[in-house]
Enzyme design. Structure first.
Site, PDB file in Angstrom:
ATOM      1  N   GLU A   1       0.841  -1.201   0.000  1.00  9.10           N
ATOM      2  CA  GLU A   1       0.000   0.000   0.000  1.00  9.10           C
ATOM      3  C   GLU A   1       0.872   1.247   0.000  1.00  9.10           C
ATOM      4  OE1 GLU A   1      -2.923  -0.121   3.085  1.00  9.10           O
ATOM      5  OE2 GLU A   1      -3.721  -2.054   2.434  1.00  9.10           O
TER       6      GLU A   1
ATOM      7  N   GLN B   1      29.969  -1.503 -18.904  1.00  7.56           N
ATOM      8  CA  GLN B   1      31.363  -1.050 -18.944  1.00  7.56           C
ATOM      9  C   GLN B   1      32.143  -1.767 -20.043  1.00  7.56           C
ATOM     10  OE1 GLN B   1      32.037   1.377 -16.866  1.00  7.56           O
ATOM     11  NE2 GLN B   1      34.183   1.692 -17.393  1.00  7.56           N
TER      12      GLN B   1
ATOM     13  N   THR C   1       2.311  -5.642  -9.341  1.00  5.19           N
ATOM     14  CA  THR C   1       2.706  -6.196 -10.633  1.00  5.19           C
ATOM     15  C   THR C   1       1.530  -6.919 -11.272  1.00  5.19           C
ATOM     16  OG1 THR C   1       4.961  -6.479  -9.819  1.00  5.19           O
ATOM     17  CG2 THR C   1       4.355  -7.715 -11.785  1.00  5.19           C
TER      18      THR C   1
ATOM     19  N   ASP D   1       8.341 -15.411   1.973  1.00  8.57           N
ATOM     20  CA  ASP D   1       9.511 -16.298   1.911  1.00  8.57           C
ATOM     21  C   ASP D   1       9.634 -16.934   0.530  1.00  8.57           C
ATOM     22  OD1 ASP D   1      10.185 -15.770   4.537  1.00  8.57           O
ATOM     23  OD2 ASP D   1       9.288 -17.597   5.344  1.00  8.57           O
TER      24      ASP D   1
ATOM     25  N   GLU E   1       8.290 -15.852  -2.256  1.00 10.44           N
ATOM     26  CA  GLU E   1       8.568 -14.798  -3.229  1.00 10.44           C
ATOM     27  C   GLU E   1      10.055 -14.511  -3.293  1.00 10.44           C
ATOM     28  OE1 GLU E   1       7.233 -10.173  -4.163  1.00 10.44           O
ATOM     29  OE2 GLU E   1       7.093 -10.957  -2.117  1.00 10.44           O
ATOM     30  N   ARG E   2      10.687 -14.333  -2.151  1.00 13.43           N
ATOM     31  CA  ARG E   2      12.099 -13.965  -2.129  1.00 13.43           C
ATOM     32  C   ARG E   2      12.982 -15.077  -2.680  1.00 13.43           C
ATOM     33  NH1 ARG E   2      10.738 -11.437   3.714  1.00 13.43           N
ATOM     34  NH2 ARG E   2      10.160  -9.356   2.949  1.00 13.43           N
TER      35      ARG E   2
END
Length: 380
Positions: free
Chosen positions: A125, A335, A156, A238, A240-241
């Site tokens: 939120e 780079q 998402t 958990d 999700e991560r």
């Protein structure tokens, strides 16, 4: 860690599909901030959207390692499609498969697994990002319904989803223990997507603000018991991560792949830049980082399958390590490409932009370090 034959099958199937169907449109997805819905249906056709769903509900009966592999392979081509996949297949569909009743699963999962419908997970939120338990969206019981008022942000797939898993406070007096979860159809009166956010990276993965204005949801659409949402939330975070860390691994691998090809082809001072030790150092460091992140992410996904007590700690560690490595690899690739890497003519510029979100979404790097330290100090 050795992958099973089923894991290798889903990985290879997604890799072939991504290379043949997604790679040709990846730049357009980013440039036009375009959500490729047709490609989502192709993911459904090969069983990727229902990787966490039993076959009886239209899924392919896989696990969190399989979902992680799908996101890694998609992210090697398009970080944004991988992110939308994760929000759909893991956060929304995975939560429904894990926590919903048999009747609820029968009603919504087949369309989500086929790609006919898109899913979203609505937790964050405007006033409670890292502080997810500080949500203010309210669900008030009214007869056989709940009336939901409030708003969500950074959701998402929020502007595309037909099916959403929505968190709301049902008993404010109980604090964290007064939160419930609801299955919401986006056609419900009172539901609105108020704004689609214009982002720096992960363009093509729609991120939206949602509003609920006296939105009535049947009590039968509550997921689990009333006021028991916090356990589902923490389990979902958990997972999700651990699994969405696969996106970072895929982005970092893509940065390495493009850097290797460029270093072999690009010549300066009469020889390929691959022969310069400074370039070799960047490439070697990328390889070491990617391999370390991949091993940790797979291990975290495996712990989530086992529901091990160490899942929260390792999931946060995997998310932290892989996201920071992805950003580092993306910038190293820019780079190596030099001035060309700073243009939109080559994908490394997009990889660098996409990677940064992974240090912020699903809990910032600072939050992950807090979780890891807390778990260690508790002796877990």
């Amino acid at each position: 860690m050795k992958l099973s034959s089923d894991h290798e099958l889903i990985r290879d199937s997604v890799r072939r599909l991504a290379e043949s169907e997604l790679a040709p449109i990846a730049a357009r997805i980013d440039a036009e901030d375009w959500f490729p819905r047709d490609f989502f249906q192709k993911l459904g056709e090969i069983g990727a959207l229902g990787v966490l769903v039993p076959e009886e509900y239209g899924g392919s009966g896989g696990d969190y390692i399989g979902a992680t592999l799908v996101m890694e392979e998609l992210a090697r081509v398009s970080g944004s499609v991988s992110l939308s996949y994760g929000a759909h297949a893991v956060l929304c569909v995975g939560a429904i498969a894990r926590d919903c009743s048999h009747e609820q699963k029968k009603r919504v999962l087949p369309r989500l697994c086929s790609g006919e419908a898109v899913g979203a997970w609505a937790l964050t939120e405007p006033g409670s990002g890292s502080d997810a338990l500080g949500m203010r969206t309210r669900a008030r019981r009214d007869g056989k319904d709940y009336v939901i008022d409030g708003g969500k942000t950074f959701i998402t797939n929020g502007s595309e989803a037909e099916t959403l898993v929505v968190y709301a406070r049902t008993d404010p007096a109980k604090g964290a223990h007064g939160i419930s979860v609801f299955l919401v159809d986006s056609k419900t009166p009172g539901f609105a997507c108020s704004r689609k956010l214009d982002k720096m990276g992960m363009r093509g993965s729609p991120t939206a603000e949602l509003r609920f204005d006296a939105m009535r949801v049947a009590a039968d659409d509550r997921i689990g018991d009333e006021n028991r949402g916090v356990a589902m939330m923490m389990r979902g975070l958990d997972v999700e991560r651990a699994t969405l860390a696969g996106i970072s691994v895929g982005l970092a691998q893509a940065a390495l792949d493009h850097s290797l090809a460029w270093a072999r082809e690009r010549e300066q001072f009469g020889r390929p830049i691959a022969e310069f030790q400074m370039v070799q150092k960047l490439i070697a460091d990328m390889y070491v980082d990617v391999m370390a992140a991949r091993l940790m992410v797979y291990e975290a996904a495996e712990l989530c399958i086992a529901q091990s007590s160490g899942c929260a700690k390792l999931a946060s560690a995997a998310k932290l390590l892989s996201s920071e490595i992805a950003t580092k690899a993306g910038l190293a690739a820019v780079q190596i490409f030099g001035g060309y890497g700073y243009t939109k003519d080559y994908p490394v510029e997009r990889i660098a932009r996409d990677a940064k979100l992974m240090e912020i979404g699903a809990g910032t790097s600072e939050i992950q370090r807090t979780i890891i330290a807390r778990e260690l100090l508790k002796g877990r």
